[in-house]
Design a protein around this motif. Structure first.
Motif, PDB file in Angstrom:
ATOM      1  N   PHE A  35       0.830  -1.198   0.000  1.00  0.00           N
ATOM      2  CA  PHE A  35       0.000   0.000   0.000  1.00  0.00           C
ATOM      3  C   PHE A  35       0.867   1.252   0.000  1.00  0.00           C
ATOM      4  O   PHE A  35       0.535   2.257  -0.642  1.00  0.00           O
ATOM      5  CB  PHE A  35      -0.943  -0.012   1.204  1.00  0.00           C
ATOM      6  CG  PHE A  35      -1.717  -1.298   1.350  1.00  0.00           C
ATOM      7  CD1 PHE A  35      -2.391  -1.840   0.271  1.00  0.00           C
ATOM      8  CD2 PHE A  35      -1.762  -1.974   2.561  1.00  0.00           C
ATOM      9  CE1 PHE A  35      -3.099  -3.030   0.385  1.00  0.00           C
ATOM     10  CE2 PHE A  35      -2.461  -3.152   2.693  1.00  0.00           C
ATOM     11  CZ  PHE A  35      -3.126  -3.685   1.607  1.00  0.00           C
TER      12      PHE A  35
ATOM     13  N   LEU B  77      -3.556   6.014   1.673  1.00  0.00           N
ATOM     14  CA  LEU B  77      -3.877   4.650   2.091  1.00  0.00           C
ATOM     15  C   LEU B  77      -5.333   4.468   2.503  1.00  0.00           C
ATOM     16  O   LEU B  77      -5.806   3.329   2.617  1.00  0.00           O
ATOM     17  CB  LEU B  77      -2.964   4.225   3.243  1.00  0.00           C
ATOM     18  CG  LEU B  77      -1.474   4.169   2.942  1.00  0.00           C
ATOM     19  CD1 LEU B  77      -0.712   3.537   4.091  1.00  0.00           C
ATOM     20  CD2 LEU B  77      -1.196   3.417   1.657  1.00  0.00           C
TER      21      LEU B  77
ATOM     22  N   ARG C  38      -7.681   4.887   0.638  1.00  0.00           N
ATOM     23  CA  ARG C  38      -8.313   4.281  -0.540  1.00  0.00           C
ATOM     24  C   ARG C  38      -8.502   2.776  -0.361  1.00  0.00           C
ATOM     25  O   ARG C  38      -9.358   2.166  -0.993  1.00  0.00           O
ATOM     26  CB  ARG C  38      -7.455   4.525  -1.788  1.00  0.00           C
ATOM     27  CG  ARG C  38      -7.218   5.979  -2.107  1.00  0.00           C
ATOM     28  CD  ARG C  38      -6.143   6.130  -3.162  1.00  0.00           C
ATOM     29  NE  ARG C  38      -5.807   7.520  -3.402  1.00  0.00           N
ATOM     30  CZ  ARG C  38      -5.867   8.117  -4.597  1.00  0.00           C
ATOM     31  NH1 ARG C  38      -6.259   7.421  -5.661  1.00  0.00           N
ATOM     32  NH2 ARG C  38      -5.535   9.381  -4.739  1.00  0.00           N
ATOM     33  N   PHE C  39      -7.682   2.168   0.493  1.00  0.00           N
ATOM     34  CA  PHE C  39      -7.746   0.719   0.697  1.00  0.00           C
ATOM     35  C   PHE C  39      -8.648   0.335   1.877  1.00  0.00           C
ATOM     36  O   PHE C  39      -8.658  -0.820   2.303  1.00  0.00           O
ATOM     37  CB  PHE C  39      -6.342   0.168   0.916  1.00  0.00           C
ATOM     38  CG  PHE C  39      -5.436   0.387  -0.267  1.00  0.00           C
ATOM     39  CD1 PHE C  39      -5.455  -0.486  -1.345  1.00  0.00           C
ATOM     40  CD2 PHE C  39      -4.581   1.490  -0.317  1.00  0.00           C
ATOM     41  CE1 PHE C  39      -4.625  -0.280  -2.446  1.00  0.00           C
ATOM     42  CE2 PHE C  39      -3.754   1.701  -1.402  1.00  0.00           C
ATOM     43  CZ  PHE C  39      -3.795   0.818  -2.477  1.00  0.00           C
TER      44      PHE C  39
ATOM     45  N   ALA D 291      -8.497  -4.961   1.481  1.00  0.00           N
ATOM     46  CA  ALA D 291      -7.534  -4.006   0.933  1.00  0.00           C
ATOM     47  C   ALA D 291      -6.816  -4.590  -0.282  1.00  0.00           C
ATOM     48  O   ALA D 291      -6.626  -3.899  -1.299  1.00  0.00           O
ATOM     49  CB  ALA D 291      -6.537  -3.612   2.018  1.00  0.00           C
ATOM     50  N   TYR D 292      -6.417  -5.855  -0.211  1.00  0.00           N
ATOM     51  CA  TYR D 292      -5.752  -6.492  -1.350  1.00  0.00           C
ATOM     52  C   TYR D 292      -6.702  -6.695  -2.526  1.00  0.00           C
ATOM     53  O   TYR D 292      -6.261  -6.815  -3.675  1.00  0.00           O
ATOM     54  CB  TYR D 292      -5.140  -7.824  -0.925  1.00  0.00           C
ATOM     55  CG  TYR D 292      -3.705  -7.701  -0.451  1.00  0.00           C
ATOM     56  CD1 TYR D 292      -2.638  -8.095  -1.244  1.00  0.00           C
ATOM     57  CD2 TYR D 292      -3.403  -7.148   0.788  1.00  0.00           C
ATOM     58  CE1 TYR D 292      -1.324  -7.963  -0.820  1.00  0.00           C
ATOM     59  CE2 TYR D 292      -2.105  -7.010   1.236  1.00  0.00           C
ATOM     60  CZ  TYR D 292      -1.063  -7.411   0.424  1.00  0.00           C
ATOM     61  OH  TYR D 292       0.244  -7.266   0.857  1.00  0.00           O
TER      62      TYR D 292
ATOM     63  N   VAL E 195      -8.448  -4.522  -3.825  1.00  0.00           N
ATOM     64  CA  VAL E 195      -8.294  -3.349  -4.687  1.00  0.00           C
ATOM     65  C   VAL E 195      -7.238  -3.609  -5.750  1.00  0.00           C
ATOM     66  O   VAL E 195      -7.379  -3.187  -6.911  1.00  0.00           O
ATOM     67  CB  VAL E 195      -7.947  -2.100  -3.845  1.00  0.00           C
ATOM     68  CG1 VAL E 195      -7.725  -0.886  -4.743  1.00  0.00           C
ATOM     69  CG2 VAL E 195      -9.052  -1.821  -2.836  1.00  0.00           C
TER      70      VAL E 195
ATOM     71  N   GLN F 295     -12.994  -0.507  -4.865  1.00  0.00           N
ATOM     72  CA  GLN F 295     -13.164  -0.799  -3.447  1.00  0.00           C
ATOM     73  C   GLN F 295     -14.474  -1.547  -3.246  1.00  0.00           C
ATOM     74  O   GLN F 295     -15.552  -1.042  -3.573  1.00  0.00           O
ATOM     75  CB  GLN F 295     -13.177   0.492  -2.623  1.00  0.00           C
ATOM     76  CG  GLN F 295     -13.161   0.250  -1.124  1.00  0.00           C
ATOM     77  CD  GLN F 295     -13.136   1.544  -0.336  1.00  0.00           C
ATOM     78  OE1 GLN F 295     -14.137   2.253  -0.265  1.00  0.00           O
ATOM     79  NE2 GLN F 295     -11.992   1.863   0.242  1.00  0.00           N
TER      80      GLN F 295
ATOM     81  N   LEU G 153      -8.471   3.474  -7.165  1.00  0.00           N
ATOM     82  CA  LEU G 153      -7.063   3.391  -7.565  1.00  0.00           C
ATOM     83  C   LEU G 153      -6.979   3.343  -9.078  1.00  0.00           C
ATOM     84  O   LEU G 153      -7.750   2.612  -9.723  1.00  0.00           O
ATOM     85  CB  LEU G 153      -6.431   2.133  -6.954  1.00  0.00           C
ATOM     86  CG  LEU G 153      -4.916   2.003  -7.026  1.00  0.00           C
ATOM     87  CD1 LEU G 153      -4.248   3.046  -6.136  1.00  0.00           C
ATOM     88  CD2 LEU G 153      -4.476   0.598  -6.589  1.00  0.00           C
TER      89      LEU G 153
ATOM     90  N   ALA H 297      -2.783  -0.432 -10.180  1.00  0.00           N
ATOM     91  CA  ALA H 297      -3.134  -1.802  -9.798  1.00  0.00           C
ATOM     92  C   ALA H 297      -2.385  -2.805 -10.663  1.00  0.00           C
ATOM     93  O   ALA H 297      -1.925  -3.854 -10.177  1.00  0.00           O
ATOM     94  CB  ALA H 297      -4.641  -2.011  -9.918  1.00  0.00           C
TER      95      ALA H 297
END
Length: 811
Positions: free
Chosen positions: A468, A537, A539-540, A568-569, A571, A578, A633, A638
């Motif tokens: 992240f 961060l 955003r996650f 979070a992963y 994303v 999200q 993101l 990504a």
């Protein structure tokens, strides 16, 4: 004219009549309409199902189920008439003869053997739901009973009675009672079972066959005698029923699929939505997002991983110790064994005797096993997290008389000594498309520990948090080719270091994340700024409270649950969207009416993946018209992050995952200070899974228990089965990316560069980022590994330099 001596009594009588008239008038207005009595509210337990339709759990404080009169067997009706109101079809709500007979029976027996209230009066009493014994309440019962008799048919009154009456153990209505006590439908009940149920309404606790079988049988036999006397049954049926044993057993929900942690999550969600009382009474049918295959593999992988740790670190001794076990009867031992928490494949055993050569172990139900030395001496005594005792040469030095132990079968089917793992762990898997939780294992076994570590264990995520921070760097204009500084630097009194005490100098970001270099990411965070990074961060899905406002942020010094980390992963896995983790897919009421259907925001699958011909664009469990999730993101970031996290597996700290033979896997290992937490967070575009291992009291796991060993082993074990039939996913390269050749050492664009990177088009001429690190070649054994090829580029001949041993560690 009334004489004076009679005036006072007549006045009193007149006042009494007036008072009675007022009472009757007031009661008349308070009596409910008969139509209101006909409404039998269904109250059923809460039932939780998997996405495949199997029952996982049932919760409820009471059961109430209505049936039509024509569906009630005649013998069952007759049993209740014999027990409660044999003149039901003759009276009009009040049975004067019955009242007199009841009074006479009381005088003869000294106790109430038959009631004086008619069935209509009992229905009325049930409506008022009050135990007070007042004249007003009794008069109300009588008046309401008489009103029912003039408004309803006899069959309607019986139907109302049998659907409303209480049978004990939270069962209301004859259908619910038949299920609870006999696990049968009404037409499956035998005559003695019908008589047993008919004996319950008079005294649901005292006449209960579970609490007092002998007293319940006496009541049942009295009812059978009454049925014979009234001509409801013949001598043969009466005799056969009279000698029948008491067979009632407490109802146990027919759980078809065990998933305690998932079921508990769904239960909590229903309590939050409907309240602590209504959730258990509405007969809710909750369909979850749990995939049975994935859940089975998740439980299996977690248990294998925790048991493997258990074997590596030694035996903690018996889970309990019984004194004077030789004086205990089999019945006492059976009760004790039955009360211990059930753990799959690890039965409880009580050591009855132990000497140098063997031990006799009682398993319950009269069953014993003999354990020889070879079956116990593999369990070397736990000394500390880094040491075990030596192998013993006597059985009684491993287990002793009175020890409460666990056994398991080895690969050859022999029973050997084991223990429920003392270490905690979790494994959670979700769909990155819509956040649907497909599997959740919050510990070795729910009945052993109900603490759900997947959702409630807030731990430091260690190096699994680094991606992240690197994503924030990409968001600021850096690229996978940008140089970062893996060099020693002090931040005030804090002097962070790499776990191996070595430094690689200036290295590309791609190399830094694959090798999980601590100093590299700390120095990069320093260049970007903590405030900018913390803001990015979010955003996650992380809040400011989850992230420290210091340099420990780079090393995962905040807090996260495994489920939060998986979200979070997601994303990265879905191209930048999200999604919200959820476990409830549908909610229906007791009548099958849909109360809720999940329509979670979904990622755009066709924007991110190369789909096969005819393949659906959206792969979530929600409705086809579910809204598009928020894209938090840039998909190009990504894409870069997924490429770099794939290097972690192919050429970094997670090489153990290469045995899966898949090119679409990405992830990151994580280990916190002193190996207190072992993590692996990984994904392919259709499934995200996070594995964690740690002590509940935050003690160290011991040397060697890193993210790339303990947690990664569980993750690989799970994914091997979970992805068995899943084709390799192919990601679309987002628009706005250009191929650039860069130098493996300097990261600069070069036509002869040995590394091929896809760079966002606006940064193709600025591969080193907005504030470039000056390249400096490292020397010695701790030198740079820049010359090693990128996963996405060809290998070139270069001097071989030793890469330091990697261990993610939080300082």
């Amino acid at each position: 004219m009334v004489s004076a001596p009679l005036a006072l009594p007549m006045d009193v009588a007149l006042i009494g009549l007036l008072g009675a008239a007022v009472l009757l008038y007031s009661i008349q207005d308070e009596l409910p309409a008969v139509d209101a009595l006909l409404e039998v509210k269904l109250e059923e337990p809460l039932r939780i199902y998997t996405a495949d339709g199997s029952l996982m759990a049932e919760y409820g404080v009471q059961r109430r189920r209505a049936v039509d009169f024509e569906d009630i067997p005649p013998d069952l009706v007759n049993a209740f008439l014999a027990a409660e109101d044999s003149r039901f079809y003759e009276h009009r709500g009040i049975d004067v003869i019955g009242l007199a007979r009841a009074a006479y029976a009381v005088a003869q027996a000294g106790e109430a053997t038959q009631g004086g209230s008619t069935i209509p009066m009992q229905v009325a009493r049930n409506f008022f739901l009050t135990p007070e014994k007042t004249i007003k309440r009794k008069v109300s019962e009588i008046m309401l009973a008489m009103r029912m008799e003039t408004t309803l048919s006899k069959e309607q009154i019986l139907e109302l009675y049998l659907n409303k009456i209480f049978f004990g153990n939270r069962a209301y209505g004859i259908s619910a009672a038949a299920e609870f006590y006999y696990s049968k439908t009404l037409d499956e009940l035998s005559l003695p079972e019908m008589a047993m149920l008919a004996g319950l309404p008079k005294a649901p606790s005292a006449n209960n066959p579970l609490a007092d079988p002998e007293r319940a049988r006496e009541r049942r036999d009295w009812i059978l005698d009454r049925m014979l006397a009234l001509g409801y049954v013949d001598e043969v049926d009466h005799s056969m029923a009279w000698v029948s044993p008491v067979t009632a057993e407490a109802y146990v929900a027919p759980v078809e699929f065990e998933a305690g942690y998932a079921a508990e999550m769904a239960r909590q969600a229903m309590v939050e939505r409907f309240g602590a009382e209504e959730a258990y009474r509405l007969g809710l049918k909750v369909t979850t997002t749990i995939d049975e295959k994935l859940q089975t593999e998740s439980d299996r992988a977690l248990r294998r991983g925790l048991m493997a740790y258990n074997r590596r670190h030694g035996y903690h001794g018996p889970e309990d110790q019984l004194e004077n076990v030789g004086d205990m009867s089999d019945e006492s031992l059976d009760a004790y064994v039955a009360a211990r928490p059930a753990v799959p494949d690890l039965p409880v055993g009580v050591v009855l005797e132990a000497d140098a050569n063997k031990a006799e172990v009682y398993l319950g139900g009269g069953e014993t096993r003999e354990l020889r030395l070879w079956q116990v001496n593999h369990m070397r005594k736990y000394v500390n997290e880094n040491a075990k005792g030596r192998r013993q040469s006597r059985v009684d030095r491993v287990i002793a008389t009175g020890d409460v132990i666990r056994l398991r079968q080895n690969n050859k089917g022999s029973w050997i000594l084991t223990q429920v793992p003392t270490v905690g762990g979790a494994l959670v898997a979700l769909s990155p498309t819509d956040g649907a939780i497909r599997a959740v294992s919050g510990g070795y076994e729910f009945d052993w520990s109900k603490f759900n570590r997947a959702t409630d264990a807030r731990r430091q995520p260690g190096s699994t948090f680094k991606p992240f921070v690197y994503a924030a760097a990409l968001g600021k204009g850096y690229t996978p080719a940008s140089l970062v500084s893996d060099t020693k630097k002090s931040f005030g009194s804090w002097k962070p270091k790499n776990a191996d005490g070595k430094y690689m100098g200036t290295i590309r970001m791609r190399v830094a994340i694959a090798k999980s270099r601590n100093l590299a990411i700390i120095n990069q965070l320093d260049r970007m700024g903590i405030d900018y990074t913390r803001d990015f961060l979010q955003r996650f899905g992380y809040s400011m409270e989850d992230m420290p406002r210091n340099y420990g942020l780079a090393l995962g010094g905040g807090s996260s649950t495994p489920l939060q980390l998986a979200a979070a992963y997601a994303v990265f896995a879905n191209g930048g969207y999200q999604v919200e983790p959820h476990i409830v897919q549908r909610i229906e009421d007791a009548n099958g009416n849909l109360l809720f259907a999940a329509e979670p925001p979904q990622a755009c699958v066709s924007c991110w993946l190369e789909l096969e011909a005819g393949e659906a664009e959206v792969h979530g469990l929600g409705e086809a018209d579910s809204p598009l999730a928020q894209q938090v993101l840039d998909p190009r970031i990504a894409y870069n992050m997924t490429s770099m996290l794939q290097d972690v597996i192919t050429d970094g700290t997670a090489r153990r995952a290469r045995r899966l033979g898949r090119s679409d896997l990405a992830g990151k290992t994580g280990t916190t200070n002193e190996s207190r937490d072992s993590w692996f967070a990984g994904y392919m575009p259709r499934l995200v899974a996070v594995a964690w291992m740690g002590m509940d009291d935050n003690r160290p796991l011991g040397s060697g228990e890193w993210g790339g060993t303990a947690a990664l082993g569980m993750w690989v074990d799970f994914m091997a089965d979970a992805l068995e039939d899943e084709p390799i996913a192919k990601i679309k390269r987002p628009e706005g990316m250009v191929p650039v050749r860069v130098s493996a050492a300097t990261g600069r664009a070069s036509s002869g560069g040995s590394v091929l990177e896809y760079i966002r088009s606006e940064y193709q001429l600025m591969t080193l980022g907005p504030n470039p690190v000056k390249y400096a070649a490292a020397s010695g054994r701790s030198g740079s590994s820049n010359a090693r090829r990128s996963r996405s580029g060809p290998r070139r001949s270069a001097p071989r330099r030793s890469a330091p041993r990697v261990m993610d560690e939080l300082f």
